[in-house]
Scaffold this active site. Sequence first.
Site, PDB file in Angstrom:
ATOM      1  CG  HIS A 122      62.970  24.368  25.779  1.00 36.62           C
ATOM      2  ND1 HIS A 122      61.731  25.257  25.083  1.00 36.62           N
ATOM      3  CD2 HIS A 122      63.463  25.529  26.391  1.00 36.62           C
ATOM      4  CE1 HIS A 122      61.877  26.408  25.413  1.00 36.62           C
ATOM      5  NE2 HIS A 122      63.190  26.469  26.062  1.00 36.62           N
ATOM      6  CB  CYS A 123      68.059  24.365  23.142  1.00 42.94           C
ATOM      7  SG  CYS A 123      69.778  25.035  23.449  1.00 42.94           S
ATOM      8  N   PRO A 124      67.688  25.763  26.521  1.00 35.27           N
ATOM      9  CG  PRO A 124      68.549  25.699  28.580  1.00 35.27           C
ATOM     10  CD  PRO A 124      68.085  24.935  27.212  1.00 35.27           C
ATOM     11  N   GLY A 127      66.826  29.297  23.660  1.00 35.03           N
ATOM     12  CA  GLY A 127      65.585  29.761  23.925  1.00 35.03           C
ATOM     13  C   GLY A 127      64.603  29.273  22.912  1.00 35.03           C
TER      14      GLY A 127
END
Length: 306
Positions: A122-124, A127
């Site tokens: 999950h790439c913050p 998003g």
Amino acid sequence: MALHVKPQDTIFNHQILLGGLILTVLDLGFLFLTSFGDPGIIPRNSKPPESPDDDNDVCKSASFDWLSGKPGSLRLPRIKEVKLATGETVQVKFCETCLLYRTPRASHCSICNNCVQKFDHHCPWVGQCIGERNYPFFICFISSTTTLCIYVFACSWVNILRQDCGFWASVSRDAISVILILYCFIVVWFVGGLTVFHFYLISTNQTTYESFRYRYDRKTNPFNKGILNNFRQVFFPRIPPSLVNFRAWAPEEDEGLSVNGSKHNSDVETGVPKLLQKIDFDGFESNSPSISKNHNFKDKPQFDRA
Ligand SMILES: [Zn+2]
Ligand SMILES: [Zn+2]
């Protein structure tokens, strides 16, 4: 840098600016595709499968760690084995949130609260989950960001060095180029390092999730098809269609829905809010399949797409 372009400049006369503009547009385009697309969400089931043997892909139960030992409750193994098109067998886990057996390489993202096909991470920063459907765009995004950083870094240096008033005088006069050099120098270590790491992962056909869990340290990776084929898979991908109908009615939350599916709200089945149930929805079911109707392995996903 744009402020310093003069009509008589040969090197900086628009070509370099055009190059920067093209890279920026590409970068933002790939960011858009990564961030706003479906990463490969597996639609949830409204109730768990009847029996683990429903699926023909099951070879045997790999684990006897049942989901629940309560009388009358669902008895499903947490792990089962499925056969890939290549003939190799891999284990898949049951997701208690999505009530389905995940496809091979899928995992549940705790932030998005969905199971995602070929889950990478999950790439913050964007998003969004990075999965099977948006990984090619993600790798293009970080590659173009790295290229843009190097490009701006190099052009800023040229912009300083081409001035004839001495190095330190140029530095003091051209604060924008100095700031860009420092900024790109710092950023390129992060984004460049990430790009190199992902090129390594592509060459070995691993996801970030698998790599961090040392999944293939002690056994061969059944998805590794050789460096060339691995790269071809990412840069000339066959992106599968989205399994989620984002325009379908959202099912109402059912607080009483348990793993064994004993209490089952009819709203979840139809996906139509109570207030709207009196309206004639003829043709709704056929035109817009409800999320709850999607059943994991019954749709025969392409396991060996990876
Ligand atoms: Zn899940
Ligand atoms: Zn996520």
